[in-house]
Design a protein around this motif. Structure first.
Motif, PDB file in Angstrom:
ATOM      1  N   SER A 219     -19.796  16.665  28.691  1.00 19.71           N
ATOM      2  CA  SER A 219     -19.765  16.324  27.257  1.00 19.71           C
ATOM      3  C   SER A 219     -21.173  16.462  26.677  1.00 19.71           C
ATOM      4  O   SER A 219     -21.807  15.467  26.323  1.00 19.71           O
ATOM      5  N   PRO A 220     -21.700  17.689  26.589  1.00 20.52           N
ATOM      6  CA  PRO A 220     -23.107  17.894  26.226  1.00 20.52           C
ATOM      7  C   PRO A 220     -23.463  17.618  24.776  1.00 20.52           C
ATOM      8  O   PRO A 220     -24.624  17.744  24.405  1.00 20.52           O
ATOM      9  N   ASP A 221     -22.474  17.241  23.951  1.00 17.98           N
ATOM     10  CA  ASP A 221     -22.757  16.861  22.568  1.00 17.98           C
ATOM     11  C   ASP A 221     -22.678  15.349  22.364  1.00 17.98           C
ATOM     12  O   ASP A 221     -22.811  14.878  21.238  1.00 17.98           O
ATOM     13  N   VAL A 222     -22.463  14.607  23.431  1.00 18.24           N
ATOM     14  CA  VAL A 222     -22.227  13.164  23.323  1.00 18.24           C
ATOM     15  C   VAL A 222     -23.379  12.391  23.967  1.00 18.24           C
ATOM     16  O   VAL A 222     -23.692  12.603  25.141  1.00 18.24           O
ATOM     17  N   LEU A 223     -23.982  11.502  23.195  1.00 21.73           N
ATOM     18  CA  LEU A 223     -25.045  10.647  23.730  1.00 21.73           C
ATOM     19  C   LEU A 223     -24.414   9.382  24.297  1.00 21.73           C
ATOM     20  O   LEU A 223     -24.005   8.481  23.553  1.00 21.73           O
ATOM     21  N   ASP A 224     -24.316   9.315  25.600  1.00 19.01           N
ATOM     22  CA  ASP A 224     -23.809   8.124  26.277  1.00 19.01           C
ATOM     23  C   ASP A 224     -24.315   8.122  27.714  1.00 19.01           C
ATOM     24  O   ASP A 224     -25.212   8.892  28.065  1.00 19.01           O
ATOM     25  N   ASN A 225     -23.746   7.271  28.552  1.00 16.03           N
ATOM     26  CA  ASN A 225     -24.245   7.087  29.916  1.00 16.03           C
ATOM     27  C   ASN A 225     -23.565   7.998  30.938  1.00 16.03           C
ATOM     28  O   ASN A 225     -23.629   7.740  32.148  1.00 16.03           O
ATOM     29  N   SER A 226     -22.932   9.089  30.490  1.00 19.82           N
ATOM     30  CA  SER A 226     -22.234   9.994  31.412  1.00 19.82           C
ATOM     31  C   SER A 226     -23.156  10.552  32.493  1.00 19.82           C
ATOM     32  O   SER A 226     -22.725  10.793  33.629  1.00 19.82           O
ATOM     33  N   TYR A 227     -24.413  10.764  32.147  1.00 22.06           N
ATOM     34  CA  TYR A 227     -25.403  11.293  33.092  1.00 22.06           C
ATOM     35  C   TYR A 227     -25.463  10.428  34.353  1.00 22.06           C
ATOM     36  O   TYR A 227     -25.467  10.928  35.481  1.00 22.06           O
ATOM     37  N   TYR A 228     -25.496   9.105  34.171  1.00 18.52           N
ATOM     38  CA  TYR A 228     -25.598   8.188  35.303  1.00 18.52           C
ATOM     39  C   TYR A 228     -24.252   8.060  36.020  1.00 18.52           C
ATOM     40  O   TYR A 228     -24.218   7.936  37.248  1.00 18.52           O
ATOM     41  N   TYR A 229     -23.169   8.083  35.267  1.00 19.42           N
ATOM     42  CA  TYR A 229     -21.839   8.011  35.871  1.00 19.42           C
ATOM     43  C   TYR A 229     -21.638   9.184  36.828  1.00 19.42           C
ATOM     44  O   TYR A 229     -21.149   9.016  37.943  1.00 19.42           O
ATOM     45  N   GLU A 326     -32.023  -7.934  35.229  1.00 14.92           N
ATOM     46  CA  GLU A 326     -31.306  -9.148  34.866  1.00 14.92           C
ATOM     47  C   GLU A 326     -32.209 -10.334  35.207  1.00 14.92           C
ATOM     48  O   GLU A 326     -33.087 -10.222  36.066  1.00 14.92           O
ATOM     49  N   PRO A 327     -32.056 -11.466  34.531  1.00 18.38           N
ATOM     50  CA  PRO A 327     -32.950 -12.611  34.769  1.00 18.38           C
ATOM     51  C   PRO A 327     -33.054 -12.977  36.244  1.00 18.38           C
ATOM     52  O   PRO A 327     -32.058 -13.253  36.906  1.00 18.38           O
ATOM     53  N   GLY A 328     -34.280 -12.916  36.749  1.00 18.93           N
ATOM     54  CA  GLY A 328     -34.538 -13.324  38.123  1.00 18.93           C
ATOM     55  C   GLY A 328     -34.025 -12.374  39.182  1.00 18.93           C
ATOM     56  O   GLY A 328     -33.993 -12.720  40.353  1.00 18.93           O
ATOM     57  N   GLU A 329     -33.623 -11.160  38.797  1.00 17.72           N
ATOM     58  CA  GLU A 329     -33.039 -10.228  39.748  1.00 17.72           C
ATOM     59  C   GLU A 329     -33.801  -8.911  39.732  1.00 17.72           C
ATOM     60  O   GLU A 329     -33.810  -8.193  38.723  1.00 17.72           O
ATOM     61  N   GLU A 330     -34.448  -8.585  40.847  1.00 15.36           N
ATOM     62  CA  GLU A 330     -35.187  -7.338  40.977  1.00 15.36           C
ATOM     63  C   GLU A 330     -34.217  -6.178  41.234  1.00 15.36           C
ATOM     64  O   GLU A 330     -33.258  -6.325  41.989  1.00 15.36           O
ATOM     65  N   PHE A 331     -34.497  -5.032  40.611  1.00 16.38           N
ATOM     66  CA  PHE A 331     -33.658  -3.851  40.770  1.00 16.38           C
ATOM     67  C   PHE A 331     -34.473  -2.697  41.334  1.00 16.38           C
ATOM     68  O   PHE A 331     -35.642  -2.524  40.980  1.00 16.38           O
ATOM     69  N   SER A 332     -33.840  -1.900  42.188  1.00 17.09           N
ATOM     70  CA  SER A 332     -34.431  -0.620  42.573  1.00 17.09           C
ATOM     71  C   SER A 332     -34.012   0.420  41.541  1.00 17.09           C
ATOM     72  O   SER A 332     -33.136   0.169  40.699  1.00 17.09           O
ATOM     73  N   MET A 333     -34.596   1.609  41.603  1.00 13.38           N
ATOM     74  CA  MET A 333     -34.221   2.675  40.673  1.00 13.38           C
ATOM     75  C   MET A 333     -32.752   3.049  40.861  1.00 13.38           C
ATOM     76  O   MET A 333     -32.035   3.302  39.885  1.00 13.38           O
ATOM     77  N   ALA A 334     -32.293   3.093  42.114  1.00  9.47           N
ATOM     78  CA  ALA A 334     -30.883   3.410  42.379  1.00  9.47           C
ATOM     79  C   ALA A 334     -29.968   2.346  41.794  1.00  9.47           C
ATOM     80  O   ALA A 334     -28.925   2.655  41.198  1.00  9.47           O
ATOM     81  N   GLU A 335     -30.336   1.082  41.939  1.00  7.80           N
ATOM     82  CA  GLU A 335     -29.519  -0.003  41.384  1.00  7.80           C
ATOM     83  C   GLU A 335     -29.506   0.040  39.860  1.00  7.80           C
ATOM     84  O   GLU A 335     -28.484  -0.262  39.233  1.00  7.80           O
ATOM     85  N   LEU A 336     -30.619   0.443  39.261  1.00 11.58           N
ATOM     86  CA  LEU A 336     -30.660   0.569  37.801  1.00 11.58           C
ATOM     87  C   LEU A 336     -29.750   1.698  37.341  1.00 11.58           C
ATOM     88  O   LEU A 336     -29.025   1.560  36.343  1.00 11.58           O
ATOM     89  N   ALA A 337     -29.769   2.824  38.058  1.00 15.34           N
ATOM     90  CA  ALA A 337     -28.868   3.930  37.711  1.00 15.34           C
ATOM     91  C   ALA A 337     -27.407   3.498  37.853  1.00 15.34           C
ATOM     92  O   ALA A 337     -26.560   3.860  37.021  1.00 15.34           O
ATOM     93  N   ASP A 338     -27.108   2.716  38.887  1.00 22.54           N
ATOM     94  CA  ASP A 338     -25.750   2.190  39.051  1.00 22.54           C
ATOM     95  C   ASP A 338     -25.363   1.299  37.870  1.00 22.54           C
ATOM     96  O   ASP A 338     -24.215   1.340  37.393  1.00 22.54           O
ATOM     97  N   LEU A 339     -26.312   0.489  37.413  1.00 19.80           N
ATOM     98  CA  LEU A 339     -26.042  -0.389  36.265  1.00 19.80           C
ATOM     99  C   LEU A 339     -25.780   0.431  35.001  1.00 19.80           C
ATOM    100  O   LEU A 339     -24.809   0.173  34.273  1.00 19.80           O
ATOM    101  N   TYR A 340     -26.636   1.416  34.750  1.00 22.22           N
ATOM    102  CA  TYR A 340     -26.438   2.266  33.569  1.00 22.22           C
ATOM    103  C   TYR A 340     -25.090   2.985  33.635  1.00 22.22           C
ATOM    104  O   TYR A 340     -24.445   3.223  32.600  1.00 22.22           O
ATOM    105  N   ILE A 342     -22.282   1.952  34.575  1.00 24.29           N
ATOM    106  CA  ILE A 342     -21.143   1.118  34.179  1.00 24.29           C
ATOM    107  C   ILE A 342     -21.395   0.340  32.896  1.00 24.29           C
ATOM    108  O   ILE A 342     -20.485  -0.313  32.382  1.00 24.29           O
ATOM    109  N   ASP A 343     -22.621   0.400  32.359  1.00 22.42           N
ATOM    110  CA  ASP A 343     -22.952  -0.381  31.159  1.00 22.42           C
ATOM    111  C   ASP A 343     -23.678   0.509  30.150  1.00 22.42           C
ATOM    112  O   ASP A 343     -24.905   0.618  30.153  1.00 22.42           O
ATOM    113  N   ASN A 344     -22.897   1.145  29.301  1.00 26.01           N
ATOM    114  CA  ASN A 344     -23.462   2.037  28.288  1.00 26.01           C
ATOM    115  C   ASN A 344     -24.376   1.286  27.330  1.00 26.01           C
ATOM    116  O   ASN A 344     -25.362   1.835  26.836  1.00 26.01           O
ATOM    117  N   TYR A 345     -24.060   0.017  27.047  1.00 26.80           N
ATOM    118  CA  TYR A 345     -24.870  -0.775  26.126  1.00 26.80           C
ATOM    119  C   TYR A 345     -26.264  -1.037  26.700  1.00 26.80           C
ATOM    120  O   TYR A 345     -27.266  -0.924  26.002  1.00 26.80           O
TER     121      TYR A 345
END
Length: 404
Positions: A219-229, A326-340, A342-345
Motif C-alpha cells: 500500500s505505497p500510497d498509505v501512511l501507516d504502520n504496514s512497514y513494521y507489520y 512504556e513507563p518503567g519498561e526498557e525496549f530493544s529496537m526489535a521490541e519497538l518494531a513489534d510494538l509499532y 500492532i499499534d499504529n497510534y
C-alpha cells in the motif's frame, strides 16, 4: 509578575524576547492558514493525478516523492538545495520540476519571502497528511491514526549546491552505521531512528535510480504502520523474508533509462542485495531496514548469511536498546518494531516527533514559526477505492502536542 533581576540582565533578557517575537511575527505573516489551505488543495490535486510513466497501477508516486524531497533537502540542513546529479538524489528532479510552478506562485504571493526550503518542507508535510487520509476508516467510522506535524516557516535557502552534503545512509550496512548516521545528521536517538524509517511505507525503489526495485509494502500510497507489520512477519502466509541479489536492469529498460543506470553504475554502484517475501518475491526491505529488527551483520557488499523465513529464523533479534517506551519498561529496537507493528497510534506519534525534528535541521532552536493550520481530516471508507472528504472524529491518543 515582578522578576528580581539586575537592570542589565533584565534589559538583555527583554531585548532577546522582543527580537524573538519580531522574528516569529515576520515569519508567520509570510503565509496565512488560508494560503496553506489553497496550497494543500493544489498539492493534493497534483498527487492525485500523478502517474508512473511506465506503470498504470503504481499508485500516485508524487506523494512519496515529496516526502523524500523534504528528507533529502534536510540532510546537511534544510536549505532548499538538492543536487539532482548526485546519485543519492536520483529521481528527485521529477518532484522538483513538478512543484516548481506552484513554488513560484506562492513565492511571488509573498514578495519573494517564501524560501524553497520552507516550500519543500510544507509540500512534504502536506503529502504525509494525504497519505494518512488514504487509510481506511475505523469500523466505527472514526479516523485512524493521523500525524501531528506542524507547518513551520523561517528556513533559509543556500545559494548553490557547491557545499551540499553527501552524507547519506548506506543501504547495504547494518544497525550501527544506520543509527550513527541518524544521530549525526538529524540528532536522532535510536527510538527516533526506528520511527522515521516507517516513512518507507510510502513509495517504491527503482533500479535505475538506486539499484533496488519494488515497494516496501503493498500500500505505497498509505501512511501507516504496514512497514513494521511486514518487517516483523505479521502475515505468516508470506513465508518470512529472503535476501536476493537484484538483477542488472539494463536488459529491460528504455534507452534513456539505460543511460541513467550506466551513469549511476559508473559512480560506484556494485552488487545490490535486498530482502523480499519468500512466498511471492514481492515487496522489499533493505539491510538498513531489516537491521532495525534483526541483527543481520552484513558483509561488505551487503550479503547476509543468516536466514529469516517462516519456520527457519536464524537471524537473532536486534537487541540494541532504545530506552523506556512504556513507563518503567526498557525496549530493544526489535521490541519497538513489534510494538509499532500492532499499534499504529504509537508509531504515528513517534514518527511525527522525529519528522518534526528532521524538518528543522539546521535551524536555530526557536527560530521557526508555526502557522496554525490543520488539513481537513478524512479517511477511506472500508471496501471503497475512493477517499473520504467528510471530517470524522479524531482519536485523542494522537493529539499530544509536538514541541517545536
Amino acid at each position: 509578575v515582578m522578576v528580581n533581576r539586575g537592570a542589565r540582565t533584565g534589559g538583555a533578557w527583554l531585548f532577546g524576547v522582543l527580537v524573538l517575537v519580531m522574528v516569529a511575527s515576520s515569519v508567520s505573516t509570510v503565509l496565512s492558514p488560508d494560503d496553506l489551505e489553497s496550497l494543500r488543495v493544489k498539492i493534493w490535486k497534483m498527487i492525485k493525478h500523478s502517474k508512473e510513466p511506465d506503470c498504470d497501477d503504481c499508485g500516485t508516486p508524487l506523494l512519496a516523492q515529496l516526502v523524500r524531497l523534504a528528507f533529502h533537502d534536510c540532510v546537511g540542513g534544510c536549505d532548499g538545495v538538492v543536487d539532482t546529479t548526485f546519485p543519492a538524489n536520483a529521481g528527485l528532479k521529477v518532484p522538483i520540476e513538478a512543484i516548481q510552478p506552484v513554488y513560484e506562485e506562492y513565492a511571488n504571493k509573498t514578495g519573494g519571502n517564501l524560501s524553497r526550503a520552507d516550500f519543500y518542507a510544507l509540500a512534504g508535510t502536506l503529502a504525509l497528511y494525504r497519505g494518512a487520509a488514504n487509510q481506511e476508516c475505523q469500523p466505527s467510522g472514526a479516523l485512524p491514526a493521523y500525524p501531528s506535524v506542524p507547518f513551520l516557516l523561517g528556513r533559509k535557502d543556500r545559494s548553490s549546491a557547491a557545499e551540499e552534503s553527501t552524507d547519506f545512509p548506506n543501504p547495504h550496512k547494518g544497525v550501527k552505521p544506520t543509527i550513527d548516521w541518524a544521530k549525526r545528521v538529524f540528532g536522532f536517538n535510536k527510538r527516533d531512528a526506528v520511527a522515521i524509517m516507517g516513512a518507507h511505507t510510502l513509495g517504491r525503489a527503482r533500479r535505475y535510480n538506486s539499484g533496488f526495485e519494488n515497494t516496501w509494502t503493498n500500500s505505497p500510497d498509505v501512511l501507516d504502520n504496514s512497514y513494521y507489520y511486514d518487517m516483523t512477519g505479521g502475515d505468516s502466509k508470506l513465508g518470512g523474508w529472503k535476501q536476493i541479489e537484484v538483477e542488472d536492469p539494463e536488459n529491460d529498460l528504455s534507452v534513456e533509462k539505460k543511460k541513467k543506470h550506466k551513469k549511476h553504475k559508473k559512480k560506484g554502484a556494485g552488487k545490490h542485495y535486498q530482502w523480499v517475501h519468500v512466498s511471492d518475491g514481492d515487496d522489499l526491505m533493505l539491510n538498513s531496514d531489516m537491521c532495525l529488527y534483526k541483527d543481520i551483520k552484513p558483509e561488505e557488499d551487503g550479503e547476509v548469511a543468516c536466514t529469516y523465513t517462516e519456520g527457519d529464523d536464524q537471524c537473532e533479534d536486534q537487541h540494541e536498546q532504545v530506552g523506556p517506551v512504556e513507563p518503567g519498561e526498557e525496549f530493544s529496537m526489535a521490541e519497538l518494531a513489534d510494538l509499532y507493528a500492532i499499534d499504529n497510534y504509537k508509531w504515528m506519534q513517534d514518527f511525527s516527533k522525529a519528522f518534526t525534528q528532521m524538518i528543522q535541521t539546521g535551524s536555530p532552536a526557536g527560530g521557526l514559526a508555526e502557522i496554525p493550520y490543520l488539513p481537513p481530516l478524512s479517511c477511506r471508507q472500508r471496501g471503497s477505492a475512493s477517499h473520504g472528504t467528510q471530517a470524522v472524529p479524531r482519536d485523542t491518543r494522537i493529539d499530544t502536542p509536538v514541541v517545536v
